[in-house]
Every structure is written in structure tokens, then in C-alpha cells.
Design a protein around this motif. Structure first.
Motif, PDB file in Angstrom:
ATOM      1  N   SER A 801     -85.134   8.515  10.096  1.00  0.00           N
ATOM      2  CA  SER A 801     -85.344   9.451  11.264  1.00  0.00           C
ATOM      3  C   SER A 801     -85.652   8.958  12.406  1.00  0.00           C
ATOM      4  O   SER A 801     -85.331   9.903  13.500  1.00  0.00           O
ATOM      5  N   GLU A 802     -86.269   7.703  12.480  1.00  0.00           N
ATOM      6  CA  GLU A 802     -86.531   7.207  14.074  1.00  0.00           C
ATOM      7  C   GLU A 802     -85.922   5.935  14.148  1.00  0.00           C
ATOM      8  O   GLU A 802     -85.705   5.062  13.332  1.00  0.00           O
ATOM      9  N   PHE A 813     -87.037   9.856  17.832  1.00  0.00           N
ATOM     10  CA  PHE A 813     -85.996  10.142  16.598  1.00  0.00           C
ATOM     11  C   PHE A 813     -84.635   9.875  17.026  1.00  0.00           C
ATOM     12  O   PHE A 813     -84.047  10.178  18.035  1.00  0.00           O
ATOM     13  N   LEU A 815     -81.117  10.793  15.096  1.00  0.00           N
ATOM     14  CA  LEU A 815     -80.337  11.413  14.198  1.00  0.00           C
ATOM     15  C   LEU A 815     -79.193  12.153  14.439  1.00  0.00           C
ATOM     16  O   LEU A 815     -78.795  12.250  15.791  1.00  0.00           O
ATOM     17  N   LYS A 869     -92.026  16.151  19.014  1.00  0.00           N
ATOM     18  CA  LYS A 869     -91.469  16.890  18.105  1.00  0.00           C
ATOM     19  C   LYS A 869     -91.836  16.269  16.875  1.00  0.00           C
ATOM     20  O   LYS A 869     -92.281  15.226  16.608  1.00  0.00           O
ATOM     21  N   TYR A 871     -90.387  15.789  12.582  1.00  0.00           N
ATOM     22  CA  TYR A 871     -89.200  15.936  11.613  1.00  0.00           C
ATOM     23  C   TYR A 871     -89.746  16.649  10.343  1.00  0.00           C
ATOM     24  O   TYR A 871     -90.880  16.046   9.490  1.00  0.00           O
ATOM     25  N   ASN A 873     -89.694  16.793   6.954  1.00  0.00           N
ATOM     26  CA  ASN A 873     -89.234  16.211   5.804  1.00  0.00           C
ATOM     27  C   ASN A 873     -89.184  17.138   4.471  1.00  0.00           C
ATOM     28  O   ASN A 873     -88.328  17.334   3.677  1.00  0.00           O
ATOM     29  N   THR A 907     -79.680  14.336   6.539  1.00  0.00           N
ATOM     30  CA  THR A 907     -80.588  14.200   7.605  1.00  0.00           C
ATOM     31  C   THR A 907     -79.945  14.847   9.069  1.00  0.00           C
ATOM     32  O   THR A 907     -78.852  13.970   9.331  1.00  0.00           O
ATOM     33  N   THR A 909     -80.760  16.788  13.032  1.00  0.00           N
ATOM     34  CA  THR A 909     -81.824  17.390  14.073  1.00  0.00           C
ATOM     35  C   THR A 909     -82.242  19.066  13.444  1.00  0.00           C
ATOM     36  O   THR A 909     -82.998  19.561  14.324  1.00  0.00           O
ATOM     37  N   LEU A 912     -85.610  19.034  12.947  1.00  0.00           N
ATOM     38  CA  LEU A 912     -86.566  18.741  13.759  1.00  0.00           C
ATOM     39  C   LEU A 912     -87.112  19.718  14.557  1.00  0.00           C
ATOM     40  O   LEU A 912     -86.370  20.843  15.247  1.00  0.00           O
ATOM     41  N   VAL A 974     -93.672  12.348  11.386  1.00  0.00           N
ATOM     42  CA  VAL A 974     -92.858  12.789  10.235  1.00  0.00           C
ATOM     43  C   VAL A 974     -93.706  13.247   9.250  1.00  0.00           C
ATOM     44  O   VAL A 974     -94.887  12.874   8.813  1.00  0.00           O
TER      45      VAL A 974
END
Length: 993
Positions: A801-802, A813, A815, A869, A871, A873, A907, A909, A912, A974
Motif C-alpha cells: 500500500s505504500e 500511499f 495505490l 490517511k 489504510y 486493511n 487494493t 484508494t 484509504l 496501516v
């Protein structure tokens, strides 16, 4: 004539006799000296104005003084308070309330290896005293400071008792190496690691790490100094790149023996929940989506089954006393905190003993301090890298709410049609116990060669022994690991031992009436070792059926495991040694102009022969503007001080073997290369600029600080792919030429007394930090230099993700963009990923306030961060809509969307979310009875922690950071099914004897 001579002769005698007669008439004054919050001030000086006769207050802030009858005024003073005169001409009892004075310029602050007068400090240094700490359930020292210091970001990464607390000073400094500040306890440099072994059984995964400072008793900390810029931290050289946090423990006070007691008990629950469908909503969802009928007829709350109201108990007692030649303090702490997840617990026992003694007419001082602690944990199967069937939180969230967890006969239901593991069964079958013993000690001897020259020697050690035992019993089915249906166990031991040897020579002298010099020179040797061993085995002969179990744990009977499945291992990290030479000089002219120069040379065994030593200088100056003639008698400004500084610090927090060729031997005798050595590997260097303004206003009622900072981390260390002479590729630690990490921002802090009255008082502390972070490496172009933020769970194999990328924030991020659903409810995404969000907050704040009315007082503490932000998961991999087809639960918000259950997990945004939040992290209400016969300063209180959080984030808590590193590149922001944040309520008493 004779009569006149006689009169002249006896007149002086008559005067003396009269004076003696007058002064032989005495009176006794008694009183109490308190601070603005009503607490007694210990050691306050009470003297007859214009003379040297006086006394000091005792542990309760009271005094008794016999004075001549003619005495009219007493002068009261204490460190950290504004002096005050009291009229005693018509009263024999006084009750004085002192006003805290943050502008006490002669107050000494410890800034690395020695004290410096506050007026002479040129760097950015924050001091937090015990009276200003956060209160309530505090497991680690870092939690005392949350929301208290501008520039200091503290994140509780897990709700697990004793879980890791992440601390950053002025942003992310490095793309690979550690960003954690250096911790120094009573002058002893800590290693920063914990000896708790890692336990990652197959099918369950790795549980989060514990905090390395859990062994410290927060009740025994007297103050904490935070060194934020290079001018303040450069004295620590290669260790100071991420700032320095100095912890000073409480010492004995002059006076009779005193006993302090504090005890509390309470409970915990969830601060916040994740919304999933209840039984009725689940039935409606399977009808809406035409899912296979998985309605089993029951109505349960599976997550509630693994949650409990955890009980917490804390008991603390301290004994102290002494005289001018010797003081002592001994304390003991016992704490027992149940986690809100079943079978999770933290037990802590800490003993402290210290003494300070003087000999040879007080020229020789010998001080010592010892901490011995035992920290035990029961750890729940909550993993940061397992699939959905290997971690308790996800299992409880997605369990079908119409399917019972226990059958009518009390056995666990292990026949879920979805193939899912029963969360209660996993909790019962899984046992994970960690036990860490820590000893931290130091002895310090100093000798005053002259009043202005002092030599000091210090030896410190930090020893830790960690034992961990874990098992998964064989009757549990479906975990997917080698324990599935067979049982597995492991016994692991780790050890940590670091030593510090320091010599210093300090010169402190006024040279004439206008000029003073405070100079320090020293040598230091630091050494640390880390090693361990492990034994694991799977395939046991008993406890393979849940209805036929005995109480013998597998880890206590390892011989029963199948020999063919036995694995043993051992490791020893390379010994790290650092040899240092350092010097600091502080010059002050007329009490208004200060100049500080610092230099440190560090040699480390971590580096190759070409760059074994590095050199770290700093230079800073300050101007006490309020000391100038044109500022005298200013009705608003009491003190105004300008600071400017520049300096360099280093970072060597990376693998100890980075400069070496490292190989790995396999069981069949083959050899592979982990990484190639690099003799030219050199230090990461942080250049730091700081401009600050300190001020006090309105008769010292309002205090403030404003700082602008700019930090540049050059030559970042990176594990890069390199060609080899043989033609085969490999990896090697290298410095990235031309690359750097930049952090810049502004800090603002305000604190003071809003209302000061006889019965009602109100004080507050507010701070804000604005920071921008960016990684610059033009040679990388637009493509990512490295990927991180690894994702786990359904549909995430190899997902990330990063990224670390040029001209982007660290851990940006990276994505594909989610563009909604098509007419069939299938997600639409951009063709390529892009840089879409910053996990680093651009603003973090803190606010705390103390309000007292007569014997009542209330304390509130808050903090928050904004602009970052997260993420989610968990939402992507655990609570996705496809679960409904497989007989598992989903997030409640999905049923109102246009998404189809056939939409694949992707995966993007879509997951996010805003990480901005504001949290009320502590509240304490106290009633102070005062002295009740033998009990002094008796008070009762109730407190709460993690009361509520304001946030749009859909997870348990936006204050989260699950470790999702990839290939050694740290991640940030995350969230993956971490331990929920606990809200804790306590009731307690405190008193002294």
C-alpha cells in the motif's frame, strides 16, 4: 565631666542590653506552603526577611519557626516558584499559595551529562514535571507525556496492556533505520530493544511487540526532559538523530522518614466498536444477495464472546528520608491488568532503591540507583500478519451471528459450514506466556576538586532476560498450520545486556561580575549484546480431542512432540561497541547573552573500516531580550528569550552486521548470502536548524514557546540490489548519494494560570505542531525506490500500500484509484497506482487543564492529529462483501452500497480513510481531605483513560500503527485487526505517613 564620660561608656552596653531584651521576646510562626493546585511544597525556604534565620517545609509543605517578636515579614521561596513575602506582624499562622514560575532562570535543567542553568539553555528543550504528567492507568513512561510537549508525537499502537508505544520527535527522519528517540534513564543509555522473544506459530502469525520501557515504574519518575533539536541533542552524537528523552527518577528528600502510598482498582471495556451485521441484519443480507442459506437459527454477538470487563489493580509504596549527608528512597510497585480480550493480561512488579551520600566535607558524592522488575504477559492470538483464520479479532468479527459458538453440551462448535475457526476454541487452545526480568542500575561518584571544577565517574548496566512459552493444542482444527490437528509448542529465550562507562570533568565558574562559563568534557564507552535460543516441535500424542483433555501444557512436556518435527535454533547478534569523546561549553555574558558549542566524536563497530568514526558539532546562541534596559518595567512581558541553533547528529539504528558479509547455512550444508558487506558504509547524518522564542507574560501567569525547525537527514542507508563480480546479483547496505529526508515545521506551546484565587484555580496547557515531511532523491525519478505497507488477509498475496519515492512524504500511499462500481457492482480502478495520500500527520495537538475548588480538583488530558490517511486493511480483507456468500459476516455499511458480492478484493484508494482524530485520553477527579491523624495528604480519586475519540475512521481507533514493513522498510498508517483500544476506569486512594 566624669558623669558624661560614664554615660558614653555605658551607652553602648545599655543598647546591647535593650536589644537583647527585645529579641529575647520571641514568637512562634506555623504555616503551610502550597502550590496553585493545593499540594504541599516540599523543601520551600522560609526565612526572616533581611536575615539568614529560617527553616524549610517538610514533606507536607508545613513549617514551624521561632522568630523575634519584632519580626514583621517572612520571605518564602522554592525552586520553580515565584518568591513571595508574607506579613506576620499580626498573625502567628500563615497559609501561603505559591505561583509556579516557569521563568526561574537560575533553575538547573539536565541537558546531557550535566546541569545547565535555564537562562543558559540555547537549544529546544522541554521539561515535564511529575505534577504535569497524564494520570490514570499508565503502563509505559511515554504515556505520561502524551499531548504534553510540542513536537512530540506519541501513538499507542495497540490496545494490548503493555503494547508498543511509538514516539517520534519532529517527524520521520529515516526511510529505513529507526525513528525512535534515544532513552536515557538517570544517565544510563538504554539499548531500545526488548528481550521478549518473537513467537509466530504456523497458521497464527506474529503477535505485536511489547514496549521496551514497560519495566519502569511511572510513579517513580520525577521529571522528563525532551531534547528536540541538534543543539540540545548533539552531546549524544550518533545516538541523538531522533531526539533524546531523559528520564529522571525520584530521589530521597532531606527530612524524617516518609512513607507514600497509592492504590487503585478498576475495570476496562471497549472504547470503540467495528460495526458488523447483527443476526437480524445478517438474515436480511443473505436474502438480499440470494446467498446460500446460512441461517442457523441462533442470535448471538460473536465479538462480545471474546470481550470481557478486565479488572485492573495497582499498588505502590515508597519510603524515603535522610539528611544533608545522605538521602535514600526505596519503592515497590505491583500491577495486574486484565486485557479486554479473554486470556490477555499484564502483571508487573518493580522495585527501586537509590541513595545519595556525601563525604569529605561534601566534596565527594556517591550516588547509586537500582531497578529490578518482572513483567509477565498472557498474550492473545492477535496477529499482524496472519490470514483471517489465524487471528482472534477477525474470527470473531466475521463469525456467522446466527451460528452458536458453543453447543448445548458446552463443547465448541467446530463444524462451521464456511470452514472458519471458532474464535472461542482458538482462544482456549492457544496459550502464550511471556516473562521478562530486567535489572537497570548505575553508580556515580563525583569529586569537587574546587568549587568550580568537578570530576564524575558513572557505570551503568541494563540486563534483560526474556522467556516465552507458547502452544496450540491439537484438538483445534482449521488454523492451516502444522499445529492443525497435531498440536505445536515452543520455548524461547532472549537476553539483552548493555553497559555504559562515562567519565566527565565539569567546569562551572563566574569569571568576573559579567561573565560565566559552564564547560564539560567527557569520555564514554557503551557496549550492548543480544542473543537467544529457541526450541519448537509439533505432533503431540495427547489433547487431540476437545472432550478428552488433560491440564499438561505442551511447552512443559516438549519430549512428547515428534522427534522428526523438532527444531532448535540459536542466534547472537554482533556485539555493538561505541567509543565517544565529547565536549560542551556554555558562555554567558551579563546574564543575557549565551553561546553554546558542542562537539562529539563517535566510533562504532557497526561501520566498515573506512568510516568507523564520525564527528557531530553544534553551535547555538540565545538573547534574553527582557534583560535589556529598554525592556525594564514592561507591564506585560516578564521574560523574552530568543534562541538560534544549528547542529549535526547521527543515526546508527540499523542492523549490527550491515557492514559485513552475512551468510546463512542450511541443514543440508549449503550456504547462501543474506547480504554483502560494505566497508564504505557511513553514518546517516541529521542537520538541524532551530529558531525559538520563549516568553512569560502578565506577571508570569502566561508562559509560551514558539519554535521553527528544519531537519535534513543526509546519506540515508538503504538495502540495495548490487551486481557482483561472479555475475550473480545480491543485496548490500548502501548510502544513497544525493538523497535526503526533510522535516520542517513550527511548534507552539502555551501554558499558564487562567484563574488564581483563594478557593478556585484554573490552569491549562495547549500545544500544536505543524510539520511537513518529504523524501528527496532525484536519481530515482518518478518510480518508487522501494515498496512497503504489506497487506494481509483474503486477496492480498504480495499486495502493498505504500512506497518510498522521490519528492513524496516518507511512506506515501501508492495505490490504484477507486472510481466506483459499474452496473454489475464490480469495482472500477485506475490502470496504474499513483501517490495518493500522506500517512504522516501535518498537525498534532495537545490540551490539558487542571481545575480546583477548595478540596476538589479535576484534571483533563486530550490530544489529536490531523491531515493524515490510514489504510483500512481490516475493511478490505476481513469484512468484505464476498463473505456473505461464504457464510461469514460483513461490515454493516456494505448492504446499502451498490457493490456485488462477486466483486473481487482489490487494493485501492477505496480503503484509504481519514486518520484525523481528537481524543480525551485521561480524566481524573480528586478530593483531598488533608491530614487525617496519622495519614497525611489523604485523598481519594476516580480516573478514566481513553474516554472517547472523535473521528470518521471506521476501525477500532484511528490512533493505530500496525507494523507492515516490507524488506526492512518501515510502514506507517496501516491498520489490520489490531487489539482494540481499552477504556479504563479506576478508583483509588493516596496518602503519606
Amino acid at each position: 565631666m566624669p558623669s558624661k564620660r560614664l554615660l558614653k561608656a555605658i551607652l553602648p552596653l545599655l543598647t546591647v542590653i535593650y536589644s537583647l531584651n527585645v529579641y529575647s521576646q520571641t514568637k512562634q510562626i506555623t504555616g503551610t506552603i502550597k502550590d496553585s493546585k493545593g499540594a504541599g511544597v516540599v523543601g520551600a525556604s522560609v526565612v526572616i526577611k533581611g536575615s539568614r534565620g529560617g527553616t524549610t517545609t517538610n514533606a507536607e509543605g508545613t513549617f514551624r519557626l521561632t522568630v523575634p517578636e519584632a519580626t514583621k515579614t517572612l520571605s518564602i521561596s522554592a525552586v520553580g516558584f515565584a518568591p513571595q513575602d508574607v506579613d506576620v506582624s499580626s498573625s502567628a499562622t500563615v497559609d501561603v499559595k505559591l505561583v509556579e514560575s516557569q521563568s526561574s532562570l537560575n533553575e538547573v535543567v539536565v541537558v546531557g551529562y550535566g546541569g545547565v542553568r535555564k537562562r543558559d539553555i540555547t537549544g529546544s528543550v522541554a521539561v515535564v514535571a511529575a505534577k504535569d504528567f497524564n494520570r490514570g492507568q499508565i503502563n509505559t513512561p511515554e504515556q505520561l507525556l502524551q499531548g504534553k510537549v510540542p513536537g512530540l508525537q506519541i501513538t499507542n499502537s495497540s490496545g494490548q496492556p503493555g503494547g508498543l508505544t511509538i514516539v517520534k520527535i519532529r517527524g520521520n527522519n529515516s526511510i529505513r533505520t529507526g525513528n525512535t528517540p534515544l532513552y536515557v534513564v538517570d544517565g544510563v543509555i538504554l539499548d531500545g530493544r526488548t528481550p521478549r522473544p518473537n513467537f509466530a506459530p504456523s497458521g497464527v502469525g506474529t503477535t505485536p511487540t511489547s514496549d521496551p520501557l514497560t519495566f519502569i515504574n511511572p510513579n517513580e519518575i520525577s521529571d522528563v526532559q525532551v531534547l528536540k533539536d541538534a543543539s540540545a541533542a548533539a552531546i549524544f552524537g550518533s545516538r541523538g538523530a531522533n531526539g533524546v528523552i531523559q528520564i529522571t527518577t525520584k530521589k530521597g528528600a532531606v527530612g524524617p522518614a516518609k512513607v507514600e502510598v497509592n492504590a487503585n482498582v478498576g475495570f476496562s471495556d471497549e472504547m470503540r466498536k467495528i460495526d458488523v451485521l447483527d443476526a437480524g441484519g445478517y438474515r436480511a443480507a443473505i436474502a438480499k444477495y440470494g446467498a446460500p442459506n446460512s441461517d442457523s437459527g441462533a442470535s448471538i454477538n460473536p465479538f462480545k464472546e471474546i470481550i470481557r470487563h478486565g479488572v485492573t489493580q495497582n499498588y505502590s509504596v515508597a519510603l524515603s528520608g535522610g539528611n544533608d549527608n545522605g538521602r535514600y528512597r526505596a519503592s515497590f510497585f505491583a500491577g495486574d491488568q486484565d486485557g479486554i480480550i479473554v486470556k490477555s493480561n499484564l502483571k508487573k512488579y518493580v522495585g527501586n532503591f537509590n541513595g545519595q551520600f556525601k563525604f569529605l566535607d561534601k566534596k565527594l558524592s556517591i550516588d547509586f540507583s537500582t531497578t529490578a522488575a518482572n513483567v509477565g504477559e498472557h498474550i492473545a492470538p492477535i496477529s499482524q500478519d496472519a490470514g483471517s483464520n489465524g487471528t482472534l479479532i477477525s474470527l470473531a468479527l466475521i463469525w456467522n451471528p446466527t451460528l452458536v459458538l458453543r453447543r448445548s453440551d458446552g463443547t465448541y462448535n467446530q463444524t462451521n459450514p464456511s470452514g472458519q475457526v471458532n474464535p472461542l476454541a482458538l482462544s482456549d487452545a492457544y496459550t502464550d506466556i511471556s516473562n521478562i526480568t530486567t535489572v537497570l542500575g548505575n553508580v556515580n561518584a563525583s569529586y569537587k576538586i574546587f568549587d568550580w571544577l568537578e570530576y564524575a565517574f558513572k557505570y551503568g548496566l541494563n540486563y534483560g532476560s526474556g522467556n516465552r512459552k507458547g502452544e496450540i493444542q491439537g484438538w483445534i482444527k482449521g488454523t492451516g498450520g502444522n499445529a492443525d490437528g497435531a498440536g505445536a509448542a515452543a520455548v524461547l529465550n532472549n537476553y539483552l545486556f548493555s553497559q555504559t562507562l562515562t567519565h566527565t570533568l565539569q567546569f562551572n565558574k563566574d569569571v568576573g561580575s559579567d561573565f560565566s562559563i559552564n564547560a564539560l568534557a567527557g569520555y564514554e564507552y557503551w557496549k550492548t549484546e543480544y542473543w537467544g535460543s529457541s526450541t519448537s516441535v509439533y505432533g503431540f500424542d495427547y489433547n487431540l480431542q476437545q472432550t478428552n483433555r488433560v491440564g499438561n501444557h505442551y511447552y512443559d512436556n516438549m519430549d512428547d512432540g515428534k522427534r522428526a518435527n523438532l527444531n532448535t535454533g540459536a542466534f547472537r547478534d554482533p556485539i555493538v561497541e561505541i567509543q565517544s569523546y565529547f565536549a560542551r561549553a556554555v558562555f554567558n555574558y551579563r546574564g543575557r547573552y549565551s553561546l553554546t558549542g558542542t562537539f562529539r566524536a563517535d566510533g562504532s563497530s557497526k561501520f566498515g573500516s573506512a568510516n568507523r568514526y564520525a564527528y557531530f558539532p553544534s553551535l547555538a546562541a540565545s538573547w534574553l531580550i527582557s534583560g535589556e534596559d529598554f525592556m525594564k518595567d514592561n507591564p506585560i512581558i516578564n521574560t523574552l528569550k530568543l534562541r538560534v541553533g544549528y547542529g549535526q547528529t547521527g543515526n546508527q539504528e540499523f542492523a549490527a552486521d550491515a557492514a559485513l558479509d552475512v551468510y546463512r547455512y542450511s541443514s543440508n550444508g549449503s550456504i547462501t548470502t543474506n547480504h554483502f558487506g560494505n566497508k564504505n558504509l557511513k553514518w546517516e547524518t541529521v542537520e538541524s536548524y532551530n529558531i525559538g522564542l520563549d516568553f512569560t507574560l502578565l506577571n508570569n501567569r502566561l508562559n509560551g514557546v514558539v519554535d521553527y525547525f528544519y531537519k535534513k537527514t543526509k546519506d540515508p542507508i538503504f538495502l540495495a540490489v548490487v551486481p557482483q563480480p561472479t555475475g550473480a546479483g545480491g543485496v548490500q547496505y548502501k548510502n544513497l548519494d544525493g538523497a535526503y529526508v526533510r522535516n520542517s515545521g513550527v511548534e507552539i506551546g502555551l501554558w499558564g494560570d487562567i484563574i488564581v484565587g483563594k478557593d478556585f484555580n484554573w490552569s491549562a496547557n495547549a500545544n500544536a505542531t505543524f510539520v511537513k515531511n518529504k523524501f528527496i532523491f532525484p536519481a530515482a525519478g518518478k518510480a518508487p525506490l522501494a515498496l512497503t505497507g504489506g497487506l494481509h488477509g483474503q486477496g492480498t498475496s504480495g499486495a502493498f500500500s505504500e512506497a518510498i519515492a522521490n519528492n513524496q512524504p516518507v511512506d506515501v500511499f501508492y495505490l490504484p484509484s477507486f472510481q466506483g462500481f459499474d452496473k454489475d457492482g464490480i469495482g472500477i480502478y485506475s490502470a496504474q497506482p499513483d501517490y495518493v495520500g500522506d500517512p504522516n500527520p501535518n498537525l498534532y495537538v495537545g490540551f490539558s487543564t487542571d481545575i480546583s475548588y477548595k478540596k476538589w480538583s479535576i484534571n483533563l488530558g486530550t490530544h489529536g492529529s490531523f491531515g493524515n490517511k490510514l489504510y483500512n486493511n481490516t475493511a478490505m480483507s476481513v469484512l468484505n462483501i464476498s463473505n456473505i456468500i461464504g457464510g461469514r459476516n460483513i461490515a454493516s455499511g456494505l448492504v446499502s452500497s451498490s457493490e456485488s458480492p462477486a466483486n473481487p478484493i482489490t487494493t485501492s484508494t477505496r480503503f484509504l480513510e481519514s486518520g484525523s482524530y481528537f481524543k480525551l485520553h485521561s480524566a481524573t477527579l480528586r478530593y483531598t481531605f488533608g491530614n487525617l491523624k496519622a495519614l497525611k495528604n489523604f485523598s481519594v480519586y476516580v480516573s478514566a483513560n481513553n474516554i472517547f475519540v472523535i473521528s470518521k475512521y471506521k476501525g477500532f481507533d484511528p490512533e493505530v500503527n500496525v507494523d507492515k514493513a516490507l524488506n526492512g522498510i518501515p510502514s506507517l498508517g496501516v491498520d489490520y485487526i489490531g487489539y482494540p483500544t481499552q477504556r479504563t476506569f479506576l478508583g483509588g486512594v493516596s496518602f503519606s505517613l
